[in-house]
Design a protein around this motif. Structure first.
Motif, PDB file in Angstrom:
ATOM      1  N   PRO A 281      -4.606  -9.207  -4.072  1.00  9.87           N
ATOM      2  CA  PRO A 281      -3.683  -8.150  -3.658  1.00  9.87           C
ATOM      3  C   PRO A 281      -4.383  -6.788  -3.660  1.00  9.87           C
ATOM      4  O   PRO A 281      -5.061  -6.434  -4.627  1.00  9.87           O
ATOM      5  CB  PRO A 281      -2.591  -8.198  -4.738  1.00  9.87           C
TER       6      PRO A 281
ATOM      7  N   HIS B 294      -4.900  -8.512   5.017  1.00 10.77           N
ATOM      8  CA  HIS B 294      -4.583  -8.656   3.595  1.00 10.77           C
ATOM      9  C   HIS B 294      -3.265  -9.434   3.497  1.00 10.77           C
ATOM     10  O   HIS B 294      -2.383  -9.286   4.341  1.00 10.77           O
ATOM     11  CB  HIS B 294      -4.428  -7.286   2.939  1.00 10.77           C
ATOM     12  N   SER B 295      -3.152 -10.233   2.457  1.00 18.81           N
ATOM     13  CA  SER B 295      -1.931 -11.036   2.323  1.00 18.81           C
ATOM     14  C   SER B 295      -0.966 -10.454   1.302  1.00 18.81           C
ATOM     15  O   SER B 295       0.212 -10.838   1.267  1.00 18.81           O
ATOM     16  CB  SER B 295      -2.283 -12.473   1.919  1.00 18.81           C
ATOM     17  N   ALA B 296      -1.437  -9.514   0.465  1.00 18.89           N
ATOM     18  CA  ALA B 296      -0.581  -9.013  -0.613  1.00 18.89           C
ATOM     19  C   ALA B 296      -1.020  -7.615  -1.032  1.00 18.89           C
ATOM     20  O   ALA B 296      -2.173  -7.227  -0.853  1.00 18.89           O
ATOM     21  CB  ALA B 296      -0.639  -9.959  -1.815  1.00 18.89           C
TER      22      ALA B 296
ATOM     23  N   ASN C 285      -0.108  -4.531  -4.297  1.00 16.04           N
ATOM     24  CA  ASN C 285       0.627  -3.959  -5.419  1.00 16.04           C
ATOM     25  C   ASN C 285       0.840  -2.480  -5.126  1.00 16.04           C
ATOM     26  O   ASN C 285      -0.135  -1.740  -4.943  1.00 16.04           O
ATOM     27  CB  ASN C 285      -0.167  -4.109  -6.724  1.00 16.04           C
TER      28      ASN C 285
ATOM     29  N   LEU D  60       8.028  -7.831   4.704  1.00 16.69           N
ATOM     30  CA  LEU D  60       7.799  -8.989   3.834  1.00 16.69           C
ATOM     31  C   LEU D  60       7.330 -10.252   4.556  1.00 16.69           C
ATOM     32  O   LEU D  60       6.605 -11.053   3.960  1.00 16.69           O
ATOM     33  CB  LEU D  60       9.064  -9.287   3.014  1.00 16.69           C
TER      34      LEU D  60
ATOM     35  N   LEU E 124       3.474  -9.541   4.527  1.00 16.85           N
ATOM     36  CA  LEU E 124       2.754  -9.069   3.346  1.00 16.85           C
ATOM     37  C   LEU E 124       3.579  -9.374   2.099  1.00 16.85           C
ATOM     38  O   LEU E 124       4.788  -9.113   2.076  1.00 16.85           O
ATOM     39  CB  LEU E 124       2.565  -7.551   3.484  1.00 16.85           C
ATOM     40  N   ASP E 125       2.940  -9.938   1.075  1.00 12.29           N
ATOM     41  CA  ASP E 125       3.604 -10.079  -0.224  1.00 12.29           C
ATOM     42  C   ASP E 125       3.490  -8.728  -0.938  1.00 12.29           C
ATOM     43  O   ASP E 125       2.378  -8.224  -1.128  1.00 12.29           O
ATOM     44  CB  ASP E 125       2.936 -11.169  -1.062  1.00 12.29           C
ATOM     45  N   ILE E 126       4.628  -8.177  -1.329  1.00 16.09           N
ATOM     46  CA  ILE E 126       4.637  -6.833  -1.916  1.00 16.09           C
ATOM     47  C   ILE E 126       5.197  -6.889  -3.331  1.00 16.09           C
ATOM     48  O   ILE E 126       6.288  -7.431  -3.563  1.00 16.09           O
ATOM     49  CB  ILE E 126       5.489  -5.869  -1.063  1.00 16.09           C
ATOM     50  N   THR E 127       4.440  -6.334  -4.272  1.00 15.05           N
ATOM     51  CA  THR E 127       4.904  -6.150  -5.642  1.00 15.05           C
ATOM     52  C   THR E 127       4.930  -4.648  -5.906  1.00 15.05           C
ATOM     53  O   THR E 127       4.000  -3.931  -5.535  1.00 15.05           O
ATOM     54  CB  THR E 127       3.963  -6.836  -6.650  1.00 15.05           C
TER      55      THR E 127
ATOM     56  N   TYR F  25       9.305  -7.809  -7.899  1.00 21.09           N
ATOM     57  CA  TYR F  25       8.802  -8.664  -6.823  1.00 21.09           C
ATOM     58  C   TYR F  25       9.984  -9.314  -6.114  1.00 21.09           C
ATOM     59  O   TYR F  25      11.021  -9.595  -6.721  1.00 21.09           O
ATOM     60  CB  TYR F  25       7.832  -9.726  -7.359  1.00 21.09           C
TER      61      TYR F  25
END
Length: 205
Positions: free
Chosen positions: A13, A101-103, A105, A121, A124-127, A136
């Motif tokens: 990430p 990029h896949s994720a 923070n 979403l 992209l995985d978003i935290t 998350y």
């Protein structure tokens, strides 16, 4: 290929720092372990550099780029990403998606605004790290996870219904602002027809 010293790839990430107020270096340090791509807005660059963090990309308007051109040499191989009208988040997310990029923070993003991220979403995985909590999304609307004894926050548009199941009971929760759940250790299932977010307290060391 697990060494930190190889060229950065996009599996880890990325770290996008929008705001450092209320954030300690100790909270960010664990996220640096695998040398992620680090993107910082212009207002926070010098604070982040003072933490000893190597920045990859600075989100900056033309005036900042001109007056801080020396950063390109001092922090080589850092680059500028031009931003107009303060649209830092939009430009950064566009960049991350374009560079596969896949994720990511997000540091210093107000969790109350996470619903504005929903259209991103699928890509992209978003935290989100906001103060002392990490949020998350449950993108599928269903989560089954082992929790230690702790408290978590359910975050969704007010009036969203979430089903909560444990080994002992099942109940329906109507989400209000800051809906906190006190959990016993064990497996918890949460499900909803909508995307919802879970907030967990960052581990205090």
């Amino acid at each position: 290929m697990s060494s930190h010293h190889f060229v950065k790839e996009q599996q880890e990430p990325a770290l996008l720092i929008l705001q450092t107020e209320g954030i300690d270096f100790e909270q960010i340090a664990p996220l640096l372990e695998w040398v992620p791509t680090i993107i910082v807005v212009q207002e926070e660059v010098f604070k982040v550099i003072s933490w000893g963090i190597k920045v990859d990309l600075i989100l900056a308007d033309m005036a900042f780029q001109k007056s801080n051109y020396s950063l390109l040499e001092e922090q080589y191989p850092v680059k500028f990403l031009g931003v107009k009208d303060g649209l830092y988040l939009e430009e950064a997310i566009q960049y991350l998606i374009a560079t596969k990029h896949s994720a990511v923070n997000l540091i210093g993003f107000d969790h109350k605004n996470v619903f504005t991220l929903h259209e991103k979403l699928p890509f992209l995985d978003i935290t989100v790290i906001d103060g002392k909590m990490r949020f998350y999304p449950v993108k599928s609307g269903r989560l089954k996870k082992w929790f230690t004894e702790s408290s978590i926050m359910l975050h969704a548009p007010e009036g969203t219904f979430v089903e909560k199941k444990t080994a002992e009971e099942s109940s329906i929760i109507e989400v209000k602002y800051a809906t906190m759940l006190d959990l016993h250790e064990g497996t918890l299932e949460l499900s909803s027809n909508e995307i919802f977010w879970i907030g967990e307290f960052l581990t205090e060391k």
